[in-house]
Design a protein around this motif. Structure first.
Motif, PDB file in Angstrom:
ATOM      1  N   ARG A   1       0.961  -1.127  -0.032  1.00 55.79           N
ATOM      2  CA  ARG A   1      -0.056  -0.084   0.045  1.00 55.79           C
ATOM      3  C   ARG A   1       0.881   1.289  -0.123  1.00 55.79           C
ATOM      4  O   ARG A   1       0.196   2.122  -0.523  1.00 55.79           O
ATOM      5  CB  ARG A   1      -0.838  -0.045   1.154  1.00 55.79           C
ATOM      6  N   ILE A   2       1.933   1.113   0.597  1.00 57.58           N
ATOM      7  CA  ILE A   2       3.054   2.141   0.705  1.00 57.58           C
ATOM      8  C   ILE A   2       3.262   2.460  -0.997  1.00 57.58           C
ATOM      9  O   ILE A   2       3.542   3.605  -1.041  1.00 57.58           O
ATOM     10  CB  ILE A   2       4.014   2.027   1.627  1.00 57.58           C
ATOM     11  N   GLN A   3       3.641   1.402  -1.468  1.00 58.18           N
ATOM     12  CA  GLN A   3       4.116   1.408  -2.851  1.00 58.18           C
ATOM     13  C   GLN A   3       2.969   1.957  -3.657  1.00 58.18           C
ATOM     14  O   GLN A   3       3.258   3.027  -4.840  1.00 58.18           O
ATOM     15  CB  GLN A   3       4.562   0.075  -3.461  1.00 58.18           C
ATOM     16  N   ALA A   4       1.961   1.572  -3.555  1.00 59.03           N
ATOM     17  CA  ALA A   4       0.868   1.967  -4.431  1.00 59.03           C
ATOM     18  C   ALA A   4       0.404   3.512  -4.261  1.00 59.03           C
ATOM     19  O   ALA A   4       0.529   4.096  -5.114  1.00 59.03           O
ATOM     20  CB  ALA A   4      -0.586   1.355  -3.885  1.00 59.03           C
ATOM     21  N   ALA A   5       0.588   3.760  -2.931  1.00 61.38           N
ATOM     22  CA  ALA A   5       0.342   5.447  -2.786  1.00 61.38           C
ATOM     23  C   ALA A   5       1.394   6.031  -3.262  1.00 61.38           C
ATOM     24  O   ALA A   5       1.240   7.152  -3.783  1.00 61.38           O
ATOM     25  CB  ALA A   5       0.412   5.525  -1.106  1.00 61.38           C
ATOM     26  N   ALA A   6       2.851   5.613  -3.312  1.00 59.20           N
ATOM     27  CA  ALA A   6       3.822   6.239  -3.829  1.00 59.20           C
ATOM     28  C   ALA A   6       3.809   6.438  -5.146  1.00 59.20           C
ATOM     29  O   ALA A   6       3.953   7.397  -6.050  1.00 59.20           O
ATOM     30  CB  ALA A   6       4.984   5.474  -3.146  1.00 59.20           C
ATOM     31  N   ALA A   7       3.287   5.165  -5.930  1.00 56.52           N
ATOM     32  CA  ALA A   7       3.104   5.233  -7.277  1.00 56.52           C
ATOM     33  C   ALA A   7       2.146   6.063  -7.959  1.00 56.52           C
ATOM     34  O   ALA A   7       2.193   6.963  -8.696  1.00 56.52           O
ATOM     35  CB  ALA A   7       2.767   3.779  -7.665  1.00 56.52           C
TER      36      ALA A   7
ATOM     37  N   THR B   1       1.310   8.744  -6.511  1.00 54.42           N
ATOM     38  CA  THR B   1       1.559  10.276  -6.261  1.00 54.42           C
ATOM     39  C   THR B   1       2.719  10.586  -7.372  1.00 54.42           C
ATOM     40  O   THR B   1       2.557  11.672  -7.919  1.00 54.42           O
ATOM     41  CB  THR B   1       2.392  10.494  -4.899  1.00 54.42           C
ATOM     42  N   ALA B   2       3.342   9.461  -7.653  1.00 55.94           N
ATOM     43  CA  ALA B   2       4.689   9.765  -8.757  1.00 55.94           C
ATOM     44  C   ALA B   2       3.780  10.105 -10.220  1.00 55.94           C
ATOM     45  O   ALA B   2       4.504  10.865 -10.737  1.00 55.94           O
ATOM     46  CB  ALA B   2       5.468   8.459  -8.501  1.00 55.94           C
ATOM     47  N   THR B   3       2.913   9.056 -10.334  1.00 50.28           N
ATOM     48  CA  THR B   3       2.360   9.364 -11.754  1.00 50.28           C
ATOM     49  C   THR B   3       1.008   9.575 -11.778  1.00 50.28           C
ATOM     50  O   THR B   3       0.363   9.439 -10.723  1.00 50.28           O
ATOM     51  CB  THR B   3       2.453   7.946 -12.355  1.00 50.28           C
ATOM     52  N   ALA B   4       0.337  10.114 -12.907  1.00 51.73           N
ATOM     53  CA  ALA B   4      -1.020  10.420 -12.785  1.00 51.73           C
ATOM     54  C   ALA B   4      -2.012   9.121 -13.286  1.00 51.73           C
ATOM     55  O   ALA B   4      -2.896   9.311 -12.978  1.00 51.73           O
ATOM     56  CB  ALA B   4      -1.147  11.485 -13.792  1.00 51.73           C
ATOM     57  N   THR B   5      -1.245   7.996 -13.472  1.00 51.63           N
ATOM     58  CA  THR B   5      -1.879   6.939 -13.663  1.00 51.63           C
ATOM     59  C   THR B   5      -2.168   6.041 -12.588  1.00 51.63           C
ATOM     60  O   THR B   5      -1.721   6.340 -11.435  1.00 51.63           O
ATOM     61  CB  THR B   5      -0.897   5.896 -14.674  1.00 51.63           C
TER      62      THR B   5
ATOM     63  N   ASN C   1      18.795   3.514   6.102  1.00 47.24           N
ATOM     64  CA  ASN C   1      19.827   3.124   5.287  1.00 47.24           C
ATOM     65  C   ASN C   1      19.916   1.587   4.925  1.00 47.24           C
ATOM     66  O   ASN C   1      20.181   1.199   4.077  1.00 47.24           O
ATOM     67  CB  ASN C   1      21.181   3.599   5.843  1.00 47.24           C
ATOM     68  N   ASN C   2      19.221   0.841   6.080  1.00 47.36           N
ATOM     69  CA  ASN C   2      19.522  -0.736   5.610  1.00 47.36           C
ATOM     70  C   ASN C   2      18.205  -1.354   5.130  1.00 47.36           C
ATOM     71  O   ASN C   2      18.295  -2.482   4.738  1.00 47.36           O
ATOM     72  CB  ASN C   2      19.848  -1.328   7.152  1.00 47.36           C
ATOM     73  N   VAL C   3      17.189  -0.769   5.206  1.00 47.84           N
ATOM     74  CA  VAL C   3      15.982  -1.302   4.774  1.00 47.84           C
ATOM     75  C   VAL C   3      16.059  -1.219   3.238  1.00 47.84           C
ATOM     76  O   VAL C   3      15.868  -0.217   2.945  1.00 47.84           O
ATOM     77  CB  VAL C   3      14.609  -0.799   5.408  1.00 47.84           C
ATOM     78  N   PRO C   4      16.208  -2.181   2.747  1.00 48.94           N
ATOM     79  CA  PRO C   4      16.124  -2.216   1.056  1.00 48.94           C
ATOM     80  C   PRO C   4      14.854  -1.469   0.757  1.00 48.94           C
ATOM     81  O   PRO C   4      13.637  -1.796   1.058  1.00 48.94           O
ATOM     82  CB  PRO C   4      16.111  -3.785   0.791  1.00 48.94           C
ATOM     83  N   VAL C   5      14.979  -0.894  -0.416  1.00 45.49           N
ATOM     84  CA  VAL C   5      13.753  -0.013  -0.826  1.00 45.49           C
ATOM     85  C   VAL C   5      13.560  -0.849  -2.109  1.00 45.49           C
ATOM     86  O   VAL C   5      14.249  -1.454  -2.839  1.00 45.49           O
ATOM     87  CB  VAL C   5      14.180   1.382  -1.002  1.00 45.49           C
ATOM     88  N   GLY C   6      12.362  -0.459  -2.728  1.00 42.81           N
ATOM     89  CA  GLY C   6      11.859  -1.150  -3.873  1.00 42.81           C
ATOM     90  C   GLY C   6      12.185  -0.169  -5.193  1.00 42.81           C
ATOM     91  O   GLY C   6      13.312   0.728  -4.824  1.00 42.81           O
ATOM     92  N   SER C   7      11.719  -0.496  -6.202  1.00 40.96           N
ATOM     93  CA  SER C   7      12.187   0.308  -7.448  1.00 40.96           C
ATOM     94  C   SER C   7      11.654   1.812  -7.269  1.00 40.96           C
ATOM     95  O   SER C   7      12.433   2.680  -7.659  1.00 40.96           O
ATOM     96  CB  SER C   7      11.527  -0.297  -8.621  1.00 40.96           C
ATOM     97  N   ASN C   8      10.649   1.924  -6.531  1.00 39.28           N
ATOM     98  CA  ASN C   8      10.366   3.298  -6.095  1.00 39.28           C
ATOM     99  C   ASN C   8      11.585   4.037  -5.354  1.00 39.28           C
ATOM    100  O   ASN C   8      11.489   5.279  -5.430  1.00 39.28           O
ATOM    101  CB  ASN C   8       9.003   3.409  -5.493  1.00 39.28           C
ATOM    102  N   ASN C   9      12.408   3.596  -4.724  1.00 37.14           N
ATOM    103  CA  ASN C   9      13.457   4.265  -4.229  1.00 37.14           C
ATOM    104  C   ASN C   9      12.854   4.657  -2.647  1.00 37.14           C
ATOM    105  O   ASN C   9      13.854   5.325  -2.035  1.00 37.14           O
ATOM    106  CB  ASN C   9      13.887   5.345  -4.890  1.00 37.14           C
TER     107      ASN C   9
END
Length: 336
Positions: free
Chosen positions: A158-164, A166-170, A257-265
């Motif tokens: 859901r964090i990713q979805a929210a970030a996505a 936000t990042a795009t209009a799609t 710094n240590n928690v790996p992030v997804g492609s969203n960064n």
DNA sequence: AACCTCATCAACCGCTCATGT
DNA sequence: TACATGAGCGGTTGATGAGGT
């Protein structure tokens, strides 16, 4: 409203002479007034914090030092962050609590602006509520498993979805793939309806169409592929090397710094939780029969413990329900 | 409108630990 | 070393408001 109470200590002067006994003191308790808040803020602005008992007296507050300290730290401090706990903060709380348990102040160090009290309240009101719904103890293995393999990946999505979004209009990329069958048959011929695809791994929904609550020997015989999943099985083994530092000496920045992030960064990689399971020895995590639990045993434990009438699907706050509106819609589509 | 139930959160309590004398 | 005091922590309580009946 004035609530008066006793204090735990009498007041002495520098010569250790009793100035005022407990019974003579007239200390306030209960909610703070605006005037009291202002007095405390002004005093600390001019003199700094610390030495709370003497501070309370010097500031003219008829409060215990403890009370002043608490009021300042939990409410008046300028960097106190107010408002709803965000998804990211929820994730962090769950993650850190799984490491440290009820070490609220330690957990609070990793959530800037949040107080231990606030986190503790969040845990008690939100997290324990879910445990109650699942009819299991919040400290039980079953609930911890559910949290780690259901709730946390869901939060990440859901964090990713929210970030996505936000990042795009799609439209945010769906975490679920349509087209999966709606019925799964286990080895013992138990039939499961109402499942969803969860980050590429199938997650059984609570509605289990079975005459037999004993999952002995059963596992789901199908797996599903989603865009996210298509890379999980191969790429994830390479990323297993990414680890969070040992618990003890992490600083707040270290953690991020240590928690790996997804492609969203900007948000954690959902694979992280599966990877952690792998590191813990649950190497079946990604390819487990149901894809939900690292081991069949965990899956059995979990579902055996579930009450068929558990109110998984609820209205109201969707920020911390396993089953939100999106899931409900998918859930319905799959069962048409 | 009145009552009830429940969730939330500020505040308190008791305890432990750290520090100073 | 022993004791006193302050600070901090985790558990618990109670006031309040929202929502339901």
């Amino acid at each position: 409203m004035e609530v008066k109470g006793r204090v735990s200590n009498s007041i002495f002067n520098n010569n250790n002479t009793l100035i005022q006994s407990e019974d003579e003191m007239d200390l306030r308790r209960g909610p703070w007034t605006v005037d009291e808040d202002l007095a405390l803020i002004n005093y600390i602005a001019n003199n700094g914090e610390g030495r709370w008992n003497s501070l309370a007296r010097s500031a003219g507050l008829k409060r215990t030092g403890k009370s002043c300290r608490l009021r300042w730290l939990n409410y008046l401090r300028p960097d106190v962050r107010r408002g709803n706990i965000t998804l990211e903060e929820q994730l962090l709380i769950l993650e850190l609590h799984s490491r440290w348990g009820n070490r609220w102040s330690k957990i609070a160090q990793y959530l800037p602006g949040r107080t231990d009290n606030e986190i503790k309240n969040y845990w008690r009101t939100r997290v324990q509520k879910h445990a109650k719904q699942l009819k299991c103890d919040v400290n039980s293995k079953q609930f911890k498993d559910a949290m780690r393999y259901l709730w946390m990946p869901r939060l990440v999505e859901r964090i990713q979805a929210a970030a996505a979004s936000t990042a795009t209009a799609t439209t945010a990329s769906p975490a679920f793939s349509a087209g999966a069958n709606t019925t799964v048959t286990a080895n013992n011929n138990t039939t499961y309806n109402n499942f969803e695809v969860h980050s590429g791994n199938m997650m059984l929904a609570p509605t289990i169409m079975s005459n037999n609550n004993n999952f002995g020997g059963s596992h789901v015989t199908q797996s599903y592929t989603t865009p996210e999943n298509s890379s999980n099985g191969t790429a994830s083994s390479d990323s297993f090397g990414t680890q969070v530092s040992p618990v003890s000496d992490l600083t707040h920045q270290d953690y991020y710094n240590n928690v790996p992030v997804g492609s969203n960064n900007n948000v954690p990689n959902p694979d992280y939780y599966y990877q952690q399971a792998h590191q813990l020895g649950f190497s079946d995590c990604i390819t487990s029969p149901s894809g939900m639990f690292p081991t069949q045993e965990m899956e059995m434990d979990y579902f055996n413990s579930m009450d068929p009438n558990t109110p998984w699907i609820q209205s109201g706050d969707t920020t911390d329900n396993f089953w939100n509106v999106d899931n409900m819609l998918l859930f319905q589509q799959l069962n048409m």
